[in-house]
Design a protein around this motif. Structure first.
Motif, PDB file in Angstrom:
ATOM      1  N   THR A 101      11.635-109.317 -33.799  1.00  0.00           N
ATOM      2  CA  THR A 101      11.352-110.755 -33.868  1.00  0.00           C
ATOM      3  C   THR A 101      12.534-111.618 -33.450  1.00  0.00           C
ATOM      4  O   THR A 101      12.385-112.815 -33.241  1.00  0.00           O
ATOM      5  CB  THR A 101      11.005-111.148 -35.317  1.00  0.00           C
ATOM      6  N   HIS A 102      13.705-111.009 -33.377  1.00  0.00           N
ATOM      7  CA  HIS A 102      14.939-111.762 -33.067  1.00  0.00           C
ATOM      8  C   HIS A 102      15.268-112.802 -34.133  1.00  0.00           C
ATOM      9  O   HIS A 102      16.009-113.751 -33.883  1.00  0.00           O
ATOM     10  CB  HIS A 102      14.862-112.404 -31.666  1.00  0.00           C
ATOM     11  N   GLN A 103      14.726-112.628 -35.333  1.00  0.00           N
ATOM     12  CA  GLN A 103      15.076-113.491 -36.467  1.00  0.00           C
ATOM     13  C   GLN A 103      16.199-112.838 -37.270  1.00  0.00           C
ATOM     14  O   GLN A 103      16.296-111.608 -37.301  1.00  0.00           O
ATOM     15  CB  GLN A 103      13.856-113.675 -37.386  1.00  0.00           C
ATOM     16  N   PRO A 104      17.062-113.664 -37.920  1.00  0.00           N
ATOM     17  CA  PRO A 104      18.120-113.080 -38.750  1.00  0.00           C
ATOM     18  C   PRO A 104      17.538-112.119 -39.792  1.00  0.00           C
ATOM     19  O   PRO A 104      16.497-112.406 -40.386  1.00  0.00           O
ATOM     20  CB  PRO A 104      18.764-114.300 -39.415  1.00  0.00           C
ATOM     21  N   MET A 105      18.231-111.015 -39.978  1.00  0.00           N
ATOM     22  CA  MET A 105      17.787-110.017 -40.935  1.00  0.00           C
ATOM     23  C   MET A 105      18.130-110.493 -42.341  1.00  0.00           C
ATOM     24  O   MET A 105      19.286-110.829 -42.625  1.00  0.00           O
ATOM     25  CB  MET A 105      18.512-108.682 -40.700  1.00  0.00           C
ATOM     26  N   ALA A 106      17.154-110.454 -43.230  1.00  0.00           N
ATOM     27  CA  ALA A 106      17.404-110.743 -44.640  1.00  0.00           C
ATOM     28  C   ALA A 106      17.655-109.414 -45.356  1.00  0.00           C
ATOM     29  O   ALA A 106      17.413-108.344 -44.795  1.00  0.00           O
ATOM     30  CB  ALA A 106      16.204-111.465 -45.238  1.00  0.00           C
ATOM     31  N   ALA A 107      18.093-109.530 -46.595  1.00  0.00           N
ATOM     32  CA  ALA A 107      18.416-108.325 -47.366  1.00  0.00           C
ATOM     33  C   ALA A 107      17.231-107.359 -47.389  1.00  0.00           C
ATOM     34  O   ALA A 107      17.389-106.150 -47.198  1.00  0.00           O
ATOM     35  CB  ALA A 107      18.833-108.711 -48.779  1.00  0.00           C
ATOM     36  N   GLU A 108      16.025-107.912 -47.584  1.00  0.00           N
ATOM     37  CA  GLU A 108      14.862-107.012 -47.713  1.00  0.00           C
ATOM     38  C   GLU A 108      14.539-106.289 -46.403  1.00  0.00           C
ATOM     39  O   GLU A 108      13.997-105.183 -46.408  1.00  0.00           O
ATOM     40  CB  GLU A 108      13.636-107.762 -48.263  1.00  0.00           C
ATOM     41  N   ASP A 109      14.905-106.918 -45.281  1.00  0.00           N
ATOM     42  CA  ASP A 109      14.675-106.247 -43.993  1.00  0.00           C
ATOM     43  C   ASP A 109      15.608-105.045 -43.825  1.00  0.00           C
ATOM     44  O   ASP A 109      15.284-104.084 -43.136  1.00  0.00           O
ATOM     45  CB  ASP A 109      14.930-107.210 -42.823  1.00  0.00           C
ATOM     46  N   LEU A 110      16.780-105.169 -44.418  1.00  0.00           N
ATOM     47  CA  LEU A 110      17.788-104.116 -44.247  1.00  0.00           C
ATOM     48  C   LEU A 110      17.628-102.985 -45.264  1.00  0.00           C
ATOM     49  O   LEU A 110      18.164-101.888 -45.082  1.00  0.00           O
ATOM     50  CB  LEU A 110      19.194-104.711 -44.357  1.00  0.00           C
ATOM     51  N   ALA A 111      16.871-103.274 -46.334  1.00  0.00           N
ATOM     52  CA  ALA A 111      16.794-102.340 -47.464  1.00  0.00           C
ATOM     53  C   ALA A 111      16.308-100.930 -47.112  1.00  0.00           C
ATOM     54  O   ALA A 111      16.746 -99.953 -47.739  1.00  0.00           O
ATOM     55  CB  ALA A 111      15.947-102.934 -48.588  1.00  0.00           C
ATOM     56  N   PRO A 112      15.384-100.767 -46.135  1.00  0.00           N
ATOM     57  CA  PRO A 112      14.973 -99.388 -45.824  1.00  0.00           C
ATOM     58  C   PRO A 112      16.102 -98.553 -45.212  1.00  0.00           C
ATOM     59  O   PRO A 112      16.064 -97.331 -45.274  1.00  0.00           O
ATOM     60  CB  PRO A 112      13.844 -99.572 -44.798  1.00  0.00           C
ATOM     61  N   VAL A 113      17.081 -99.235 -44.616  1.00  0.00           N
ATOM     62  CA  VAL A 113      18.148 -98.521 -43.905  1.00  0.00           C
ATOM     63  C   VAL A 113      19.409 -98.378 -44.756  1.00  0.00           C
ATOM     64  O   VAL A 113      20.006 -97.312 -44.837  1.00  0.00           O
ATOM     65  CB  VAL A 113      18.495 -99.238 -42.580  1.00  0.00           C
ATOM     66  N   PHE A 114      19.802 -99.481 -45.395  1.00  0.00           N
ATOM     67  CA  PHE A 114      21.098 -99.503 -46.080  1.00  0.00           C
ATOM     68  C   PHE A 114      20.956 -99.561 -47.601  1.00  0.00           C
ATOM     69  O   PHE A 114      19.920 -99.991 -48.127  1.00  0.00           O
ATOM     70  CB  PHE A 114      21.920-100.724 -45.628  1.00  0.00           C
ATOM     71  N   CYS A 115      22.032 -99.222 -48.294  1.00  0.00           N
ATOM     72  CA  CYS A 115      22.076 -99.340 -49.758  1.00  0.00           C
ATOM     73  C   CYS A 115      22.139-100.810 -50.144  1.00  0.00           C
ATOM     74  O   CYS A 115      22.721-101.632 -49.438  1.00  0.00           O
ATOM     75  CB  CYS A 115      23.313 -98.644 -50.316  1.00  0.00           C
ATOM     76  N   GLU A 116      21.575-101.102 -51.307  1.00  0.00           N
ATOM     77  CA  GLU A 116      21.423-102.494 -51.730  1.00  0.00           C
ATOM     78  C   GLU A 116      22.754-103.243 -51.839  1.00  0.00           C
ATOM     79  O   GLU A 116      22.903-104.340 -51.287  1.00  0.00           O
ATOM     80  CB  GLU A 116      20.708-102.550 -53.086  1.00  0.00           C
ATOM     81  N   GLU A 117      23.684-102.675 -52.578  1.00  0.00           N
ATOM     82  CA  GLU A 117      24.945-103.385 -52.801  1.00  0.00           C
ATOM     83  C   GLU A 117      25.691-103.564 -51.479  1.00  0.00           C
ATOM     84  O   GLU A 117      26.362-104.578 -51.264  1.00  0.00           O
ATOM     85  CB  GLU A 117      25.822-102.625 -53.806  1.00  0.00           C
ATOM     86  N   LEU A 118      25.546-102.582 -50.607  1.00  0.00           N
ATOM     87  CA  LEU A 118      26.229-102.678 -49.313  1.00  0.00           C
ATOM     88  C   LEU A 118      25.608-103.778 -48.453  1.00  0.00           C
ATOM     89  O   LEU A 118      26.300-104.449 -47.682  1.00  0.00           O
ATOM     90  CB  LEU A 118      26.198-101.323 -48.599  1.00  0.00           C
ATOM     91  N   ILE A 119      24.311-103.996 -48.594  1.00  0.00           N
ATOM     92  CA  ILE A 119      23.651-105.103 -47.881  1.00  0.00           C
ATOM     93  C   ILE A 119      24.202-106.436 -48.382  1.00  0.00           C
ATOM     94  O   ILE A 119      24.484-107.354 -47.603  1.00  0.00           O
ATOM     95  CB  ILE A 119      22.110-105.047 -48.092  1.00  0.00           C
ATOM     96  N   ARG A 120      24.373-106.524 -49.700  1.00  0.00           N
ATOM     97  CA  ARG A 120      24.914-107.750 -50.285  1.00  0.00           C
ATOM     98  C   ARG A 120      26.300-108.034 -49.679  1.00  0.00           C
ATOM     99  O   ARG A 120      26.609-109.167 -49.292  1.00  0.00           O
ATOM    100  CB  ARG A 120      25.015-107.583 -51.809  1.00  0.00           C
ATOM    101  N   GLN A 121      27.102-106.989 -49.588  1.00  0.00           N
ATOM    102  CA  GLN A 121      28.441-107.153 -49.008  1.00  0.00           C
ATOM    103  C   GLN A 121      28.350-107.495 -47.523  1.00  0.00           C
ATOM    104  O   GLN A 121      29.137-108.284 -46.992  1.00  0.00           O
ATOM    105  CB  GLN A 121      29.267-105.876 -49.208  1.00  0.00           C
ATOM    106  N   GLU A 122      27.369-106.908 -46.861  1.00  0.00           N
ATOM    107  CA  GLU A 122      27.218-107.114 -45.422  1.00  0.00           C
ATOM    108  C   GLU A 122      26.896-108.570 -45.110  1.00  0.00           C
ATOM    109  O   GLU A 122      27.391-109.133 -44.127  1.00  0.00           O
ATOM    110  CB  GLU A 122      26.079-106.215 -44.898  1.00  0.00           C
ATOM    111  N   LEU A 123      26.073-109.170 -45.955  1.00  0.00           N
ATOM    112  CA  LEU A 123      25.540-110.503 -45.642  1.00  0.00           C
ATOM    113  C   LEU A 123      26.387-111.640 -46.219  1.00  0.00           C
ATOM    114  O   LEU A 123      26.164-112.794 -45.878  1.00  0.00           O
ATOM    115  CB  LEU A 123      24.107-110.621 -46.151  1.00  0.00           C
ATOM    116  N   ASP A 124      27.331-111.320 -47.073  1.00  0.00           N
ATOM    117  CA  ASP A 124      28.087-112.364 -47.776  1.00  0.00           C
ATOM    118  C   ASP A 124      29.263-112.852 -46.935  1.00  0.00           C
ATOM    119  O   ASP A 124      30.280-112.186 -46.817  1.00  0.00           O
ATOM    120  CB  ASP A 124      28.572-111.809 -49.120  1.00  0.00           C
ATOM    121  N   ASN A 125      29.115-114.050 -46.395  1.00  0.00           N
ATOM    122  CA  ASN A 125      30.176-114.627 -45.556  1.00  0.00           C
ATOM    123  C   ASN A 125      31.111-115.545 -46.337  1.00  0.00           C
ATOM    124  O   ASN A 125      31.995-116.167 -45.749  1.00  0.00           O
ATOM    125  CB  ASN A 125      29.559-115.443 -44.407  1.00  0.00           C
TER     126      ASN A 125
END
Lengths: 455, 455
Positions: free
Chosen positions: B38-62
């Protein structure tokens, strides 16, 4: 007392400024080297064609307790020392032992082991004597690598004879030595008389340290401006390696820790002799007591099944005779992967101490050693050399005994090096293809029959 | 000021207790990951099947400047950290430069590199989430080894896809990973759809990090209880690696040293991003200025010849799109031996900083890198990884410039790891069989034509 950290590092100012000569405190001195022809004690001038002058002085001095470490060597030491004394918190926890386990880790340098401590000293004295280069042998490749590094630092030529079985198992060791500018020849080779004779008598042999020594000595004495250097067994090597024990003791003292037990692997004795030096000194002077344990491979059991007698240091019988625990210079061990422990004899200093009852020895079979190595790697993060893993095996066994008895013993062992160049052996272990070789009584009787007769 | 020792070791109490998130100080934040469909920004839930939850939080936190390092991870860090900051006295002397050279040495652990810093964090969060295991790719094998060690520590299953060319060049890496209980598959393999497609399109390919990533992701999303973890490029990885820079800064501050120049090799950016983090933070906040240099191989020059655009992170195009300096996800680099620098893209954080002019980049050909590596090994005693040697090459060049100009610059570079498993490459270098591959403009235009079009 402050909480003991995972790793105790000394400051540069706490590093030893002198090596400790254990012999000064021995009542029964190690027996002198004998001339292989006349059976008379070797004097400095007899040794001069083979060894560097200052190293001969160190070799023969049974009385001076301390030798100052030259500033150039201390500066080199600072590049990779002090080595850490590690508190094995994770191992203790996983074993569930009340024992406190420490290990002195000597593997954090490119040679991958403690061998660099003596290599840099020997290269320094060779350079100071104005030599062109040195020759040596190497088993596992750790000593050869260490010497290559040391020679490169002082711009000396370095010719290494590498036990063929190790040469083949560790092709990458050769490349490390080449990176440091050394030449590496698999032994037995056709470049020496001794090598050619061996190849004729035992075609297809994997070689031995004893034979590689003969080749290196032959090249040294027949080449202008060269001398032979050795990475273990000799008194001078134990002297240099005392830096391990001195650092260990300073680190322990800093935190008020008194070990009950000190464990080291023993091939020719360089690591063990270095690690225990200051502790054994206290024991000899009656100031303290320690349970000191030498661990050797069941495949090459000099202490536990050898004889205390004069023997040749090399297969070619060109070296002086040394009184030591030996399996006979004709003993060719099975292609055991702990290449550094495949020597038929043992340091004269340690042999005398063992004979006088100041230390004990155990032998362990190879597969159990690798089981301990893998366990240790997974828990403590460091992938150990097979040689070092002999000490790990016994340290774990002792810690588990403490678990049974509830004793809170403090165990210190020497982790001499890393196993990054031993992955062929690890692969065999993983694939279940590793075997335990234990020489029969007949094997040993046969090789011990080659002992020279000394009047 | 006290004399600066050869090696500055921090005490345990001086070790960082929180990772530093460089993004918090960036005015222009790194561009968000986009959904490849879709070329839309990935939200945490989009990343959840691939990555660990806490790591997603770290990934997205600017925005959060510091993330506390969990105690379990700090305890593991204590087994091999703090790593030494080394003053290269010997190198300075041999170069005859007035420059003062320091390097942060991350190679003193069994994985042989800095990769363990993030591996242990990622394994910890995977375990905490109750997962069975993780999948990953590895190039040079350093990340795979690091992850194997970390998974073994937390008792997690570990499936590694190793770029085939590295798998073949480094057979012993596989055995190290097996020692830690991991399974290792050469990529492309026939165990995944992506792998089978690659093998069909490019039979005989040596593989690439991009392809190995696709395979590891495919296995993670199709296996119950598994997630995918990555050793570089991602924001979370740079966050964990900030421990390198934080320790470096503390060590320098302790002796009142202010660097002029900070140099690191750059593949995906994990080491460079970690090393420079606190220094770049000061630069972004206008508190200090540093000349920050990324060094990349001429064979895979993302910064110096790539394009700043959204691209696929993997060859199979299953991963989110990242905005980064890239050569195009279809770029398959020549079998350059610096396996860890063979990635087509670059960390989004570093890409943004580079684009904003906060750092510069240079590319260097392989043979010159090995010349610098051998020189460094002989002088400083450490045999460096080819990846790290890119930084050495530029540090030496800069020190020699100082020799010409007389400037007493303080140069800090990252020595990310050791080359013990790179002896095949060193052998080629010794035998004069090493070649320099530099992609043509046409090669790059072709691979850049594969960039996705984003509205």
């Amino acid at each position: 007392m402050s909480k003991i950290p995972y790793k105790i590092y000394l400051n540069e100012s706490e590093m030893p400024t002198a090596w400790y000569n254990l012999r000064a405190d021995m009542k029964n001195k190690p027996a002198p080297l004998l001339n292989p022809g006349t059976h008379q004690p070797m004097a400095a001038e007899d040794l001069a064609p083979v060894f560097c002058e200052e190293l001969i002085r160190q070799e023969l001095d049974n009385d001076t307790p301390f030798f100052e470490i030259p500033q150039e060597i201390r500066d080199f030491y600072k590049m990779y020392r002090p080595s850490p004394l590690v508190r094995a918190y994770c191992l203790e926890e996983k074993l569930g032992t009340p024992a406190k386990i420490y290990y002195k880790f000597e593997g954090n340098n490119t040679s991958g082991s403690h061998k660099l401590n003596s290599a840099i000293a020997q290269a320094y004295y060779a350079k100071k004597q104005g030599l062109k280069g040195v020759t040596t042998e190497t088993g596992a490749g750790q000593w050869g690598t260490a010497l290559s590094m040391a020679c490169s630092y002082f711009d000396l030529d370095c010719k290494v004879y590498m036990v063929k079985v190790s040469y083949e198992q560790k092709p990458f060791r050769r490349e490390v030595m080449r990176t440091y500018g050394a030449s590496v020849t698999p032994s037995p080779s056709d470049t020496t008389n001794v090598g050619r004779q061996m190849l004729e008598r035992f075609p297809g042999t994997g070689g031995s340290l004893g034979c590689a020594i003969s080749e290196a000595v032959e090249v040294a004495v027949t080449s202008e401006g060269y001398r032979y250097v050795l990475g273990s067994v000799l008194n001078q090597v134990l002297l240099h390696q005392s830096v391990i024990g001195l650092e260990t003791k300073t680190a322990l003292d800093k935190y008020g820790i008194k070990p009950d037990m000190i464990i080291g692997c023993a091939g020719g004795g360089s690591n063990l002799g270095g690690l225990i030096a200051p502790f054994m000194g206290e024991k000899l002077r009656g100031e303290a007591d320690y349970d000191i344990v030498a661990v050797e491979p069941a495949s090459c059991p000099s202490f536990t099944r050898g004889k205390y007698a004069y023997d040749f240091c090399d297969t070619g019988m060109v070296c002086p005779l040394a009184k030591m625990y030996t399996l006979g210079s004709g003993f060719i061990p099975a292609p055991n992967h702990a290449g550094g422990l495949r020597y038929h004899g043992m340091s004269s200093i340690l042999s005398q101490l063992y004979d006088d009852g100041y230390m004990r020895a155990v032998s362990v079979p190879q597969t159990e050693v690798f089981e301990a190595a893998e366990k240790f790697a997974r828990i403590e993060g460091i992938l150990p050399a097979p040689e070092s893993s002999h000490a790990i095996k016994v340290a774990i066994d002792e810690a588990l005994k403490c678990k049974e008895t509830g004793e809170e013993k403090t165990i210190v062992f020497g982790l001499t090096g890393t196993g990054y160049f031993d992955m062929v052996a690890y692969e065999k272990f993983h694939d279940g293809k590793m075997t335990d070789y234990i020489p029969t009584d007949e094997d040993l009787a046969k090789s011990l029959a080659t002992l020279p007769v000394i009047d």
